[in-house]
Design an enzyme around this catalytic site. Sequence first.
Site, PDB file in Angstrom:
ATOM      1  N   LYS A  16       0.838  -1.212   0.000  1.00 51.09           N
ATOM      2  CA  LYS A  16       0.000   0.000   0.000  1.00 51.09           C
ATOM      3  C   LYS A  16       0.866   1.253   0.000  1.00 51.09           C
ATOM      4  CE  LYS A  16      -1.986  -1.197   3.911  1.00 51.09           C
ATOM      5  NZ  LYS A  16      -1.271  -2.483   4.171  1.00 51.09           N
ATOM      6  N   ARG A  91      -9.807   0.679   8.024  1.00 57.93           N
ATOM      7  CA  ARG A  91      -9.362  -0.657   8.403  1.00 57.93           C
ATOM      8  C   ARG A  91     -10.413  -1.417   9.192  1.00 57.93           C
ATOM      9  NH1 ARG A  91      -3.538   0.357   8.432  1.00 57.93           N
ATOM     10  NH2 ARG A  91      -2.479  -1.473   9.177  1.00 57.93           N
ATOM     11  N   ARG A 130      11.743  -5.494   5.081  1.00 59.47           N
ATOM     12  CA  ARG A 130      11.528  -4.050   4.841  1.00 59.47           C
ATOM     13  C   ARG A 130      12.504  -3.194   5.644  1.00 59.47           C
ATOM     14  NH1 ARG A 130       5.726  -1.817   5.422  1.00 59.47           N
ATOM     15  NH2 ARG A 130       5.838  -2.982   7.359  1.00 59.47           N
ATOM     16  N   ARG A 163      11.199  -1.208  10.942  1.00 61.08           N
ATOM     17  CA  ARG A 163      10.088  -0.731  11.757  1.00 61.08           C
ATOM     18  C   ARG A 163       9.944  -1.565  13.021  1.00 61.08           C
ATOM     19  NH1 ARG A 163       4.898   0.223   7.966  1.00 61.08           N
ATOM     20  NH2 ARG A 163       3.959  -1.015   9.625  1.00 61.08           N
ATOM     21  N   ARG A 174      -0.600  -8.423  13.500  1.00 63.02           N
ATOM     22  CA  ARG A 174      -1.083  -7.530  12.427  1.00 63.02           C
ATOM     23  C   ARG A 174      -1.865  -8.311  11.381  1.00 63.02           C
ATOM     24  NH1 ARG A 174       4.436  -5.240  10.840  1.00 63.02           N
ATOM     25  NH2 ARG A 174       3.386  -4.213   9.117  1.00 63.02           N
TER      26      ARG A 174
HETATM   27  P1  AP5 Z   1       4.904  -1.529   1.858  1.00 67.20           P
HETATM   28  O1  AP5 Z   1       4.571  -0.743   0.636  1.00 67.20           O
HETATM   29  O2  AP5 Z   1       5.588  -0.851   2.995  1.00 67.20           O
HETATM   30  O3  AP5 Z   1       3.593  -2.345   2.341  1.00 67.20           O
HETATM   31  P2  AP5 Z   1       2.297  -1.839   3.113  1.00 67.20           P
HETATM   32  O4  AP5 Z   1       1.109  -2.543   2.523  1.00 67.20           O
HETATM   33  O5  AP5 Z   1       2.260  -0.353   3.169  1.00 67.20           O
HETATM   34  O6  AP5 Z   1       2.603  -2.518   4.511  1.00 67.20           O
HETATM   35  P3  AP5 Z   1       2.513  -1.942   5.986  1.00 67.20           P
HETATM   36  O7  AP5 Z   1       3.254  -2.956   6.827  1.00 67.20           O
HETATM   37  O8  AP5 Z   1       2.943  -0.517   6.074  1.00 67.20           O
HETATM   38  O9  AP5 Z   1       1.022  -2.066   6.272  1.00 67.20           O
HETATM   39  P4  AP5 Z   1       0.387  -2.095   7.630  1.00 67.20           P
HETATM   40  O10 AP5 Z   1      -1.032  -2.009   7.221  1.00 67.20           O
HETATM   41  O11 AP5 Z   1       0.737  -3.250   8.508  1.00 67.20           O
HETATM   42  O12 AP5 Z   1       1.045  -0.864   8.408  1.00 67.20           O
HETATM   43  P5  AP5 Z   1       0.603   0.638   8.635  1.00 67.20           P
HETATM   44  O13 AP5 Z   1       1.812   1.467   8.585  1.00 67.20           O
HETATM   45  O14 AP5 Z   1      -0.565   1.014   7.799  1.00 67.20           O
HETATM   46  O15 AP5 Z   1       5.789  -2.781   1.366  1.00 67.20           O
HETATM   47  C1  AP5 Z   1       6.262  -3.745   2.292  1.00 67.20           C
HETATM   48  C2  AP5 Z   1       7.623  -4.281   1.809  1.00 67.20           C
HETATM   49  O16 AP5 Z   1       7.447  -4.957   0.562  1.00 67.20           O
HETATM   50  C3  AP5 Z   1       8.665  -3.180   1.526  1.00 67.20           C
HETATM   51  O17 AP5 Z   1       9.920  -3.684   1.887  1.00 67.20           O
HETATM   52  C4  AP5 Z   1       8.592  -2.952   0.004  1.00 67.20           C
HETATM   53  O18 AP5 Z   1       9.833  -2.534  -0.540  1.00 67.20           O
HETATM   54  C5  AP5 Z   1       8.211  -4.351  -0.488  1.00 67.20           C
HETATM   55  N1  AP5 Z   1       7.329  -4.312  -1.660  1.00 67.20           N
HETATM   56  C6  AP5 Z   1       6.212  -3.552  -1.822  1.00 67.20           C
HETATM   57  N2  AP5 Z   1       5.619  -3.829  -3.009  1.00 67.20           N
HETATM   58  C7  AP5 Z   1       6.393  -4.796  -3.588  1.00 67.20           C
HETATM   59  C8  AP5 Z   1       6.296  -5.508  -4.819  1.00 67.20           C
HETATM   60  N3  AP5 Z   1       5.298  -5.279  -5.682  1.00 67.20           N
HETATM   61  N4  AP5 Z   1       7.225  -6.428  -5.098  1.00 67.20           N
HETATM   62  C9  AP5 Z   1       8.261  -6.681  -4.224  1.00 67.20           C
HETATM   63  N5  AP5 Z   1       8.402  -6.035  -3.053  1.00 67.20           N
HETATM   64  C10 AP5 Z   1       7.481  -5.102  -2.734  1.00 67.20           C
HETATM   65  O19 AP5 Z   1       0.067   0.558  10.145  1.00 67.20           O
HETATM   66  C11 AP5 Z   1       0.942   0.291  11.210  1.00 67.20           C
HETATM   67  C12 AP5 Z   1       0.149   0.247  12.514  1.00 67.20           C
HETATM   68  O20 AP5 Z   1      -0.463   1.537  12.759  1.00 67.20           O
HETATM   69  C13 AP5 Z   1      -1.013  -0.744  12.573  1.00 67.20           C
HETATM   70  O21 AP5 Z   1      -0.596  -2.037  12.939  1.00 67.20           O
HETATM   71  C14 AP5 Z   1      -1.911  -0.094  13.628  1.00 67.20           C
HETATM   72  O22 AP5 Z   1      -1.414  -0.310  14.923  1.00 67.20           O
HETATM   73  C15 AP5 Z   1      -1.769   1.394  13.317  1.00 67.20           C
HETATM   74  N6  AP5 Z   1      -2.762   1.868  12.329  1.00 67.20           N
HETATM   75  C16 AP5 Z   1      -2.494   2.423  11.112  1.00 67.20           C
HETATM   76  N7  AP5 Z   1      -3.630   2.728  10.471  1.00 67.20           N
HETATM   77  C17 AP5 Z   1      -4.650   2.365  11.304  1.00 67.20           C
HETATM   78  C18 AP5 Z   1      -6.055   2.411  11.190  1.00 67.20           C
HETATM   79  N8  AP5 Z   1      -6.677   2.888  10.090  1.00 67.20           N
HETATM   80  N9  AP5 Z   1      -6.806   1.947  12.229  1.00 67.20           N
HETATM   81  C19 AP5 Z   1      -6.205   1.483  13.351  1.00 67.20           C
HETATM   82  N10 AP5 Z   1      -4.863   1.391  13.527  1.00 67.20           N
HETATM   83  C20 AP5 Z   1      -4.090   1.838  12.511  1.00 67.20           C
END
Ligand code: AP5
Length: 218
Positions: A16, A91, A130, A163, A174
């Site tokens: 994402k 979410r 990552r 992270r 997660r």
């Molecule tokens: P990346 O693009 O970073 O993936 P992502 O889907 O953004 O993964 P996240 O881990 O950031 O999602 P998340 O939902 O767990 O965390 P968030 O920060 O939103 O890619 C991941 C890896 O893969 C990277 O190394 C990249 O280089 C590689 N990659 C990407 N695409 C690729 C491809 N096509 N091919 C090969 N490699 C690739 O949330 C974190 C925390 O915040 C949550 O756990 C929660 O506690 C809180 N939080 C955030 N939003 C909310 C909400 N709306 N409600 C409640 N709590 C929330």
Amino acid sequence: MKARAVVLLGAPGAGKGTQARELSRRLSIPQISTGDILRDAVRRQTLLGLQAKAKMEAGELVPDEVVCGIVEERISQPDNEKGFILDGFPRTLAQAEFLARVLRARGQGEPQVLNLGVDRDILLKRLTGRRICTTCGEIYNIYLNPPRQDEVCDKDGTKLLRRADDNEESIRHRLAAYENETQPLIDYYRRQNLLREVDGSRPPEAVSRDVVSSLRRA
Ligand code: AP5
């Protein structure tokens, strides 16, 4: 022209953030990542950061009212006039319903929702490998998309970080939170005919091409 609201759905590690950054560059509209906003608050040790830190490190969701407040405030800023890309929000069903109300109140209509589908074994490799640059936000992966120089950002030379929630225990929580709370949103948006599926398992450039063409068709 109505401002567009793009929602990127997908499991942790689905890409994402990677796709939202690229789309933001292409469409010249901001990426709103609730994860990035919360991590920044944790780093700066604000009240929000102190409230969210334990939940985030454990891989649990931050309460709806906290996250909805962040998004409402961020959406109301002037740089969102042409639209915005939501990365990591909504979410839960309560967040999705909140978003629908906010968009209606802004006269923005329905969001364009893309679901990035990726198998679990690929997700694990992406999350454990990552590394992020805290200066420019660039996202790397030591297995799949490594920086030129070990653990250092190609763009600004900052030392890359892992992270705090990219450890085995948090990843398990997660993924469970995703399955229990977020996956139901796929059906929620499908029933409203707002969902487009994108195969997120291919290389980032190929996914990006599909993201753009799905948005054009929507
Ligand atoms: P990346 O693009 O970073 O993936 P992502 O889907 O953004 O993964 P996240 O881990 O950031 O999602 P998340 O939902 O767990 O965390 P968030 O920060 O939103 O890619 C991941 C890896 O893969 C990277 O190394 C990249 O280089 C590689 N990659 C990407 N695409 C690729 C491809 N096509 N091919 C090969 N490699 C690739 O949330 C974190 C925390 O915040 C949550 O756990 C929660 O506690 C809180 N939080 C955030 N939003 C909310 C909400 N709306 N409600 C409640 N709590 C929330």
